[in-house]
Design an enzyme around this catalytic site. Structure first.
Site, PDB file in Angstrom:
ATOM      1  CG  ASP A 170      -1.936  -0.996   1.330  1.00  9.40           C
ATOM      2  OD1 ASP A 170      -1.815  -2.023   0.653  1.00  9.40           O
ATOM      3  OD2 ASP A 170      -2.904  -0.797   2.094  1.00  9.40           O
ATOM      4  CG  HIS A 213      -4.838  -3.514  -5.667  1.00  8.48           C
ATOM      5  ND1 HIS A 213      -4.875  -4.438  -4.652  1.00  8.48           N
ATOM      6  CD2 HIS A 213      -4.113  -4.091  -6.666  1.00  8.48           C
ATOM      7  CE1 HIS A 213      -4.207  -5.535  -5.017  1.00  8.48           C
ATOM      8  NE2 HIS A 213      -3.737  -5.335  -6.231  1.00  8.48           N
ATOM      9  NE  ARG A 244     -10.826  -1.404  -3.854  1.00  8.24           N
ATOM     10  CZ  ARG A 244     -10.280  -2.633  -3.766  1.00  8.24           C
ATOM     11  NH1 ARG A 244     -11.010  -3.712  -3.971  1.00  8.24           N
ATOM     12  NH2 ARG A 244      -8.997  -2.767  -3.503  1.00  8.24           N
TER      13      ARG A 244
END
Ligand code: NAG
Ligand code: NAG
Ligand code: NAG
Ligand code: NAG
Length: 354
Positions: A170, A213, A244
């Site tokens: 991340d 992502h 998201r």
């Protein structure tokens, strides 16, 4: 050899540490209380040790005078570089923080495999943090938990060397954050560019995210509150997802409120352009949204241009009926490239046709 008294006699420079330096976390005492400016020299921090500057006096300037590398030879779970204090002014002066992730990467990230330092940079500061490059993180890159206003800018996080075996790498993991701005940063990684887990008044603007992502709020678990997020002027390039929001299945007493997406550009998303779901788990979506976490007021303003690959789905919304509420004005969302998606569970979307 490093010691407290040696350090003091050297003034406010944090020089290279001897390989046998102790304790494992150095400088956790109020060692720098007399220092208005702390300069960290170029160095390789011994394997298995943290460079932790905590309890810094309000208003301290911390700067890098060279590249910092973290030694290898021990698989362990400690965070590598920690800053903690109020109104801290951090300037990396363009230098690099190298987590030497290749020593740890095994394709399993922080979900399994060998022990890995969870975060390469842990920020528990208010103030500013700027002008540094972070490469090759073993686990996640940044943990950000700022108690009051913090601006992070001009950070380049390049984990492209982990393309094959890096996992869970991340960019910015945000929690317990108040008044956070992250702007003008570049992230190249293998997981979320940013994951906002809890916080109030978070701005993510003018950043670029490549290969991971996407820009994420969540995953939201029991007790987490996210209120007031503006995501604007970002470029999301070749990520699994563009934009998201994910709430964790079978969790409750949590909420996401007042999210604004403005003038973002998503290109080449391979799974979803926009995805807002209430069935997330770490091992995948269950397909069944569960009750107890609300998502209120999600808008797309200006022009958000979202394009996906042809096999991807442009927009997916999956809510537990009644848990996605308020105003969802999506007139500022333009999608192209992929398959039409669905709005399951009745999110009150206006201004966008699936
Ligand atoms: C956006 O960030 C770049 C650096 O990545 C900077 O040069 C530019 O001035 C920023 N633009 C705005 C509008 O903040
Ligand atoms: C709900 O979450 C909040 C934190 O957001 C916590 O303070 C509170 O105790 C929780 N309530 C219950 C019933 O668990
Ligand atoms: C949602 O937005 C409306 C105005 O657009 C505001 O009145 C309301 O308080 C917001 N909801 C929450 C939960 O903040
Ligand atoms: C949605 O937002 C657009 C642009 O801000 C505005 O023109 C429009 O009136 C809004 N629609 C609704 C239903 O509020």
């Amino acid at each position: 050899m490093f010691s407290y008294s040696t350090y003091l006699s050297l003034g406010c420079s944090f020089l290279a540490l001897a390989a046998n330096a102790a304790p494992a976390t150095l400088a956790t005492r109020a060692s720098f209380s007399g220092c208005k400016t702390i300069t960290i020299a170029a160095q390789t921090v011994p394997a298995g040790k943290s460079l932790a500057l905590t309890n810094l006096a309000d208003g301290t300037t911390v700067q890098l005078a060279g590249d910092i590398s973290f030694g290898t030879g021990v698989h362990w779970t400690g965070n590598l570089f920690t800053l903690q204090g109020g109104k801290i002014i951090f300037n990396g002066n363009g230098h690099t923080i190298n987590g030497n992730g290749a020593y740890y990467w095994d394709g399993q990230g922080t979900n399994g495999g060998v022990d890995k330092p969870k975060y390469t940079v842990e920020l528990k500061i208010s103030g500013s943090f700027t002008n540094v490059k972070v490469i090759n993180v073993p686990g996640h890159a940044f943990s950000v938990q700022n108690p009051s206003a913090l601006t992070i800018s001009s950070v380049t996080y390049d984990n492209s060397a982990g393309a094959k075996l890096g996992h869970n790498t991340d960019g910015f993991d945000v929690s317990h954050s108040t008044d956070l701005t992250i702007t003008g940063c570049t992230v190249i990684n293998q997981d979320d560019c940013i994951a906002i887990n809890s916080g109030t008044n978070v701005v993510f603007s003018n950043n670029s995210c490549t290969g991971g992502h996407g820009i994420s709020i969540g995953s939201i678990k029991t007790g987490n509150v996210v209120n007031g997020v503006t995501i604007s002027n970002n470029k999301v390039i070749n990520n699994q997802n563009g934009l998201r929001i994910k709430t964790y299945a079978d969790n409750n007493n949590a909420s996401v409120s007042n999210v604004i997406y403005k003038d973002n550009t998503v290109t080449g998303a391979t799974s979803y352009g926009v995805i807002i779901v209430q069935d997330y788990t770490n091992s995948g979506e269950t397909g069944t949204a569960t009750p107890g976490i609300t998502i209120k007021n999600v808008s797309f303003q200006g022009t958000n241009s979202v394009s996906t690959t042809s096999s991807a789905t442009m927009v997916k919304v999956l809510c537990y009926p009644g848990d996605c509420t308020g105003t969802w004005n999506w007139s500022g969302l333009k999608t192209s490239g992929g398959k039409k998606g669905t709005n399951v569970g009745g999110a009150p979307i206006t201004g966008y046709t699936f």
